[in-house]
Design a protein around this motif. Structure first.
Motif, PDB file in Angstrom:
ATOM      1  N   ALA B 115      -4.352  46.679 -43.444  1.00  0.00           N
ATOM      2  CA  ALA B 115      -3.189  47.351 -44.027  1.00  0.00           C
ATOM      3  C   ALA B 115      -3.218  48.841 -43.707  1.00  0.00           C
ATOM      4  N   SER B 116      -2.031  49.428 -43.604  1.00  0.00           N
ATOM      5  CA  SER B 116      -1.914  50.874 -43.458  1.00  0.00           C
ATOM      6  C   SER B 116      -1.690  51.486 -44.837  1.00  0.00           C
ATOM      7  N   ASN B 118       0.095  53.352 -47.716  1.00  0.00           N
ATOM      8  CA  ASN B 118       1.502  53.499 -48.097  1.00  0.00           C
ATOM      9  C   ASN B 118       2.448  52.579 -47.352  1.00  0.00           C
ATOM     10  N   GLU B 119       1.983  51.427 -46.950  1.00  0.00           N
ATOM     11  CA  GLU B 119       2.905  50.524 -46.279  1.00  0.00           C
ATOM     12  C   GLU B 119       3.768  49.800 -47.316  1.00  0.00           C
ATOM     13  N   SER B 120       4.883  49.295 -46.834  1.00  0.00           N
ATOM     14  CA  SER B 120       5.806  48.590 -47.717  1.00  0.00           C
ATOM     15  C   SER B 120       5.262  47.186 -47.992  1.00  0.00           C
ATOM     16  N   PRO B 121       5.588  46.622 -49.174  1.00  0.00           N
ATOM     17  CA  PRO B 121       5.130  45.261 -49.465  1.00  0.00           C
ATOM     18  C   PRO B 121       5.581  44.258 -48.400  1.00  0.00           C
ATOM     19  N   PHE B 244      -4.052  56.577 -54.632  1.00  0.00           N
ATOM     20  CA  PHE B 244      -5.275  55.902 -54.230  1.00  0.00           C
ATOM     21  C   PHE B 244      -6.238  56.808 -53.463  1.00  0.00           C
TER      22      PHE B 244
END
Lengths: 369, 384
Positions: B115-116, B118-121, B244
């Motif tokens: 995952a990156s 602040n990626e979108s759900p 985070f």
């Protein structure tokens, strides 16, 4: 033609330049730029990616417009980040508690978001007009405070709901949700994409066809001239900030009302900062910002496609960074070249009317300014 | 002074009684040779009576039988940081690596996506779909952030088995939850902290103030208070929920820890991901002690410079969970995966590397036995 060259050349140059730079980085790191590029292009046809790009772009577009309004009058609203997050959590809390008929419910939630965003932006605005506090400093600090506000609001003993290891606000009932446009397995486009587009149109009309827009641009280009022309500078700062904050308040709404239906600890942050990049890319023009938002969303989703073919996805971040940097540089170069050309032309015409040969000294002096 | 003497005496008595019992329980340490009174000469606390060691439940995972995993195509979706984060993503990667080396899973048949920030759900959903459509089965998701995305994608791919670390997904038959009782392991290191604190004053440093990390805090505090009712505990988080960065920032970890040490704490427990490096550095600079988290941090290369302050670590065996799940999948019997990876299943525990808690191991084993037997219930939420 000339206009097109001035407007379109810089971003195109920037994209080509950053693609080249990233190719070099990829070759050095041992990956094949061809694989990377084809993965990036072909991803658009796969699964929900095309729809996801449009959805993310709508969010970035709103953030970009919020920043652009400030830029138009030389206000640097870095606080879009904080404004959108406080607005999102407030709207989510209100939405989770509201029990109104459909449509009305969604409208109330949207209004709450706009008002909260505007109110949060009012703090730096008032500080600026009454005490002369630089909005850059105050909005950065308010971003940090916003983080605390969000964390407090979603605490389980305040408004939050605990499920497993996650906490979020209560779910917004169907009446408050905004249905999307479904493409089956291709995904669902947020209904509020239309709102984002409408706000883009409204932005253009306001800037170019209203007295307020004229005064805003005038204040941005020359505050002294605007004041001399009878524009109330303080009022302009206040209104521009409130408008910027209001639009910032809407940033999270497409996702909140279209997909997530609650706001929690894992809801994405950082849209406000993306908005700055997108506004820079689009030169504060509603069309340009839309292009920037789509490009940014496309690059964001590329990270997934690249990861999937084993290319380091961080290359996307490099690409985004170089694009913004080179767009800014490219615009400046084009501006200077055109300025020089203009001055040469004027110099030539003056020379012609005056009946004396054009003076090279004038042209070169003009080129340096 | 007299108070302290009496405390030591109480401990000595307790230890004697426990040691005789512990001798018949599984106890690998040779601490029974030690003089009882010098068993923990360092604690400044008035220690409570140690529980009598109940017969420890033997917790051997079913080791029998070789399982062939050569036909498996395994997909892993990491949370931010991915392989190499020195924390729970790395632990999941270790589980996969073990499956590769022990079960003959082919490395080319595994895919790891990350995952990156602040990626979108929606991106999490896309990642899971990429794995599922790529024919990967099982697919393991690391981190509770995947819960919502997994709920959606698992329904789209009923033929694929999924697992999720740190969360449960309701109503999805093809999702196996891999959850841990972090509070139980934290309880034990809380006991260790109480025994090792000279000033009867300890500290907890959490990365981000979220329910998952509060479990570590809650167990730690309960354990310390069980061992030493009068103990003082500092508790701080580096960043609030929603931010985070608290898991990623060793500098802030250092500052927060220094604050707790300045307030008088002399043993700090960190549950702060990468920020933990700063916690150890601060403890080292102040010549105090620290407790690691998730993996056996005494042996972790990234914090090797400060490892002499690490007296123990609360280990959360994400690697075991991932490996067990893959193994159960290969055997086509997912019912063998423990419902919860708790103390009993050795899903959590404490590390002994460095030998700094060898003298109190029997105490910890006694508390462990109590928890396993259900005589002590550890709360997952901190008391206000």
């Amino acid at each position: 033609m000339n206009l097109l060259r001035g407007k379109l050349m810089p971003p195109l140059l920037a994209i080509v330049f950053s693609a080249l730079l990233c190719s070099v980085a990829l070759v050095i790191s041992g990956s094949n730029p061809g694989t990377a590029l084809s993965a990036m292009v072909s991803q658009v046809g796969h699964g929900t990616t095309a729809v996801d790009i449009v959805n993310s772009a709508s969010v970035y577009y709103l953030a970009g417009l919020a920043v652009a309004i400030g830029f138009k009058m030389n206000l640097f609203n870095i606080g879009v980040e904080g404004q959108f997050r406080v607005a999102a959590v407030t709207a989510a809390v209100v939405g989770g508690a509201l029990r109104l008929p459909p449509v009305l419910d969604a409208i109330v939630i949207l209004l709450v978001a706009v008002l909260t965003g505007a109110l949060y932006a009012a703090i730096p605005a008032v500080l600026k007009v009454t005490r002369g506090v630089n909005e850059v400093i105050s909005t950065i600090m308010l971003n940090a405070i916003a983080m605390g506000i969000v964390a407090y609001m979603i605490r389980p003993d305040v408004f939050g709901v605990l499920h497993g290891n996650n906490i979020s606000t209560a779910e917004i009932p169907t009446a408050g949700q905004v249905p999307g446009i479904s493409f089956g397995s291709g995904g669902t486009v947020f209904g509020l994409v239309i709102l984002a587009a409408a706000i883009g149109v409204g932005y253009w009309v306001m800037m170019n066809r209203s007295r307020f827009g004229f005064e805003l641009r005038a204040s941005g280009e020359s505050p002294t001239a605007a004041t001399a022309g009878g524009v109330n500078a303080k009022k302009m700062v206040l209104t521009a900030m409130l408008l910027s904050g209001g639009i910032a308040g809407l940033v999270a709404m497409p996702e909140l009302l279209g997909r997530d239906h609650s706001y929690g600890i894992i809801s994405p942050a950082g849209y406000g900062f993306t908005g700055i990049a997108v506004a820079l890319l689009g030169r504060n023009h509603p069309g340009g910002v839309a292009f920037g938002a789509l490009l940014w969303a496309f690059l964001d989703k590329s990270a997934l496609a690249l990861d999937n073919v084993g290319v380091p996805k961080e290359i996307v971040t490099i690409m985004q960074g170089t694009i913004v940097l080179s767009v800014v540089v490219a615009y400046e170069i084009v501006r200077r070249v055109e300025l020089a050309a203009e001055q040469r032309r004027v110099g030539r015409e003056l020379g012609n009317t005056g009946g004396t040969p054009p003076q090279p000294a004038v042209a070169s002096a003009g080129g340096e300014s | 002074m007299r108070r302290r003497m009496r405390g030591v005496a109480v401990v000595a008595v307790a230890l004697t009684s426990a040691l005789s019992l512990a001798a018949c329980a599984k106890d690998s340490g040779n601490s029974s040779n030690n003089n009882n009174a010098s068993g923990n000469p360092s604690s400044g606390c008035k220690l409570a009576d140690k529980p009598a060691a109940a017969p420890a439940g033997s917790t051997s995972a079913d080791a029998g039988g070789k399982v062939d995993g050569s036909a498996l195509k395994i997909g892993l979706a990491y949370d931010i940081g991915g392989r190499g984060d020195g924390s729970f993503n790395d632990a999941a990667a270790a589980g996969l690596d073990k499956a590769i080396s022990d079960m003959g899973v082919k490395k080319d048949n595994t895919k790891e996506l990350t995952a990156s920030a602040n990626e979108s759900p929606a991106d999490k959903e896309t990642r899971l779909r990429q794995l599922a459509t790529g024919g990967y089965n099982p697919v393991i998701t690391v981190g509770f952030a995947y819960a919502d995305a997994l709920k959606k994608v698992a329904a789209e791919f009923p033929g694929t088995k999924f697992a999720i670390v740190d969360a449960t997904v309701d109503g999805a038959a093809n999702v196996t939850p891999l959850t841990f009782t972090e509070e139980q392991g934290s309880f034990l290191v809380g006991v260790a902290a109480a025994y090792k604190s000279k000033g009867c004053h300890i500290g907890f440093v959490g990365g981000v103030d979220v329910p998952l990390i509060q479990k570590f805090q809650a167990g730690f505090a309960q354990g310390a208070k069980a061992a030493a009712p009068d103990i003082k505990i500092e508790s701080k988080y580096i960043s609030p929920a929603g931010d985070f960065s608290g898991f990623q920032d060793p500098n802030k970890g250092n500052v927060v820890t220094k604050g707790e040490l300045d307030a008088g704490a002399d043993v700090v427990y960190q549950a702060a991901g990468k920020s933990g490096e700063g916690v150890f550095a601060a403890a080292k600079a102040a010549n105090k002690l620290a407790i690691g988290v998730d993996s056996d941090q005494y042996n972790q290369p990234t914090v090797a410079a400060n490892k002499d302050v690490i007296i123990t670590s609360m280990v959360k065996r994400v690697d075991v969970a991932v490996y067990d799940f893959i193994r159960a999948f290969a055997k086509n019997d997912l019912t063998t995966v423990p419902k919860v990876f708790d103390l009993k299943a050795d899903g959590v525990g404490y590390a002994t590397s460095g030998g700094k808690i060898d003298d109190i191991k029997d105490v910890l084993e006694a508390y462990k036995a109590q928890i396993v037997a259900g005589k002590i219930t550890v709360s997952a939420t901190p008391t206000k």
